[in-house]
Design a protein around this motif. Structure first.
Motif, mmCIF file in Angstrom:
data_model
loop_
_atom_site.group_PDB
_atom_site.id
_atom_site.type_symbol
_atom_site.label_atom_id
_atom_site.label_comp_id
_atom_site.label_asym_id
_atom_site.label_seq_id
_atom_site.Cartn_x
_atom_site.Cartn_y
_atom_site.Cartn_z
ATOM 1 N N CYS A 1 10.255 -0.067 -5.780
ATOM 2 C CA CYS A 1 9.565 -0.770 -4.695
ATOM 3 C C CYS A 1 9.667 -2.284 -4.832
ATOM 4 N N ASP A 2 10.241 -2.735 -5.930
ATOM 5 C CA ASP A 2 10.487 -4.160 -6.142
ATOM 6 C C ASP A 2 11.747 -4.253 -7.001
ATOM 7 N N PRO B 1 5.625 -4.669 2.961
ATOM 8 C CA PRO B 1 4.754 -4.404 4.118
ATOM 9 C C PRO B 1 5.497 -4.398 5.448
ATOM 10 N N ALA C 1 1.673 0.635 -10.890
ATOM 11 C CA ALA C 1 0.956 -0.426 -10.184
ATOM 12 C C ALA C 1 1.755 -0.931 -8.981
ATOM 13 N N HIS C 2 3.060 -1.109 -9.159
ATOM 14 C CA HIS C 2 3.876 -1.601 -8.043
ATOM 15 C C HIS C 2 3.993 -0.560 -6.934
ATOM 16 N N ALA D 1 1.726 1.681 -6.312
ATOM 17 C CA ALA D 1 0.398 1.694 -5.693
ATOM 18 C C ALA D 1 0.244 0.528 -4.713
ATOM 19 N N ASP D 2 0.754 -0.648 -5.083
ATOM 20 C CA ASP D 2 0.688 -1.800 -4.179
ATOM 21 C C ASP D 2 1.470 -1.528 -2.901
ATOM 22 N N PHE D 3 2.635 -0.891 -3.043
ATOM 23 C CA PHE D 3 3.438 -0.577 -1.854
ATOM 24 C C PHE D 3 2.697 0.432 -0.977
ATOM 25 N N ALA E 1 -0.499 0.855 -0.764
ATOM 26 C CA ALA E 1 -1.616 0.160 -0.126
ATOM 27 C C ALA E 1 -1.146 -0.678 1.059
ATOM 28 N N ALA E 2 0.046 -1.262 0.941
ATOM 29 C CA ALA E 2 0.587 -2.062 2.045
ATOM 30 C C ALA E 2 0.923 -1.200 3.259
ATOM 31 N N HIS F 1 0.224 9.435 -2.068
ATOM 32 C CA HIS F 1 0.624 8.711 -3.267
ATOM 33 C C HIS F 1 0.127 9.500 -4.463
#
Length: 527
Positions: free
Chosen positions: A427-428, A451, A476-477, A479-481, A483-484, A498
């Protein structure tokens, strides 16, 4: 079935040995020699091939076949199975070993620290030869049969005079498993030296090992001492087969497709992109006819992997994709595996995928991330043109690691695709060490997941799977994706899932398959 799962009893025996004893007066002299040898050495009868046993009895192979029919068995394989059952039953009865003692003995074998190492070597070996001492010949036969059922190229021979000739035919990467209870001096047999010369690794398993051979062996495992060596051998065979099964990472429903042997129903296809662009090379793999769902999964590998590495048996260092693809096929999904941009046949043979992506992400040459999204329409049109499915609503995307990134981009690139599942998705891209210094590059900010994809993905079902110990595509990354994306799925929250799997790093885990198959069954049900 394991010895502890089904303790032999008179009611479950095939009575092979009793049949042979009863038939003795009516057998021809040659057949009687075979019968007497079976009764005198049932363990060797279990272990030897029909040719080897005929040679031991000094009769022709047809004589052994006639003997089998004379005592009520259709052939030598059925006779061996019957003798194995009776031999195990008599071993149990004669020793009168309590079940709890057997369980303790089996647990000791299963939990020995050396067993996983031996199992991994056996699992990944190009070929496995099992050479037992006489007292464990029966166990060798059980072991060879169990390994063959797991697609391990395994064979056994209890005749030391044959070992040198067998060793000369070993494939590179073979393992020779020496199996003994006492200190049998395998080191003096020419077969062991011939195996060494052929490049085979030597695994040595014994209760009372030979010290010189312990030093020479590449791998070793102990056997516990017991009044019945035959029983110890049988339990070891079961423990090793169980350990090899665990090392095989089998997942999903049972079926004919194995991640450890080639599946013949695969072909290379090229999907047109239009505009004079090079076509997209893919491998099309058909599910077993009896399981087909009339659904297509487009599957993407991890970074630097080509499409062929998703095919069983894959390569030794890339076990994730073959396990996932085999599970999808056994579940009834036809699978299409394209080369991602900058991978496999989509680059020149001398070009490096890492270097191509470093240049691309830094702004030189084709934008490979943008291309991944743009070619989604050509991919779907080409897949429909193959005639595997009736419509795009029966097409799903699944990918792992870099393939998970491809899944997200392709799903965003064509709204006709029914759903997607991204396992350990990147995701990054700057999380990958090769691209860690490219965070400010415009192509990374604009072309990677983020996002800005939310409105292009929603409301189609999307599954994101992470591992809580993954150091590469960190939970964590992911999860951030997730959430976006969540605001775009506010009206259909059950379509964005997720999952974080406990104890999983950047590796295959059978729970990934369970989650993906469950997700697909909900969102592209069978026709």
């Amino acid at each position: 079935m394991a010895l502890l799962e089904q303790p032999p009893s008179p009611g479950t025996r095939t009575a092979a040995l009793d049949r042979i004893r009863a038939a003795l007066p009516d057998l021809s002299p040659a057949e009687r020699r075979v019968a007497e040898r079976v009764l005198a050495e049932p363990a060797r009868a279990i272990a030897l091939s029909i040719g080897e046993f005929a040679e031991l009895c000094e009769v022709a192979q047809p004589t052994v076949s006639r003997f089998c029919r004379s005592v009520g068995f259709p052939g030598y394989a059925a006779l061996r199975l019957g003798v194995a059952n009776d031999f195990a039953a008599e071993s149990h009865g004669s020793r009168e070993a309590p079940t709890d003692r057997l369980a303790a003995l089996a647990d000791r074998l299963r939990t020995d620290a050396s067993l996983p190492t031996v199992a991994q070597a056996v699992r990944t070996a190009a070929q496995v030869e099992i050479w037992p001492a006489a007292e464990l010949a029966g166990a060798a036969g059980v072991l060879a049969t169990g390994l063959a059922e797991l697609s391990v190229h395994a064979a056994q021979s209890a005749v030391p005079a044959h070992w040198a000739a067998r060793a000369r035919g070993l494939a590179p990467g073979a393992v020779v498993l020496l199996l003994a209870y006492g200190p049998a001096d395998f080191g003096q047999t020419p077969g062991v030296e011939a195996a060494r010369e052929a490049g085979a690794r030597i695994a040595y398993v014994a209760a009372q090992p030979s010290r010189p051979l312990l030093k020479r062996a590449d791998l070793t495992a102990p056997l516990p001492e017991h009044t019945s060596p035959e029983l110890v051998g049988q339990l070891f065979a079961e423990a090793l087969v169980e350990a090899v099964r665990a090392a095989s990472h089998l997942a999903g429903p049972l079926g004919p497709v194995s991640p450890w042997r080639p599946w013949p129903h695969a072909r290379t296809v090229f999907l047109p992109r239009g505009g004079g662009e090079d076509p997209i090379p893919c491998v099309q793999i058909d599910a077993p006819p009896e399981a087909r769902r009339d659904c297509l999964v487009i599957f993407y590998n991890g970074f630097t992997a080509n499409k062929e590495q998703a095919l069983p048996p894959g390569v030794a260092g890339n076990r994730v994709s073959p396990n996932l693809v085999a599970a999808l096929l056994n579940a009834g999904y036809d699978v299409l595996v394209p080369d991602a941009p900058g991978h496999g046949d989509r680059k020149r043979t001398w070009e490096d995928a890492v270097a191509l992506h470093q240049e691309s992400l830094s702004g030189k040459g084709p934008d490979l991330l943008a291309l991944a999204r743009e070619e989604a329409t050509a991919l779907v049109d080409g897949a429909l043109g193959l005639g595997v499915v009736a419509g795009a609503d029966r097409i799903a995307l699944v990918g792992q690691s870099w393939g998970g990134l491809q899944t997200l981009l392709k799903l965003a690139g064509d709204r006709r695709i029914a759903c997607g599942a991204a396992i350990m998705p990147v995701c990054d891209v700057t999380l990958l060490p090769q691209f860690a210094d490219l965070g400010a590059a415009p192509r990374v900010r604009e072309g990677g997941p983020g996002p800005h994809l939310a409105e292009l993905l929603a409301p189609r079902p999307l599954l994101l799977i992470a591992g809580d110990r993954d150091p590469l595509t960190t939970p964590a990354h992911i999860a951030d994706f997730a959430a976006a994306l969540a605001p775009a799925y506010a009206d259909v929250p059950d379509r964005l899932r997720h999952v974080v799997l406990d104890g999983v790093a950047h590796e295959f885990d059978a729970r990934q398959v369970d989650e993906v198959l469950d997700w697909l069954s909900w969102h592209i049900p069978s026709a």
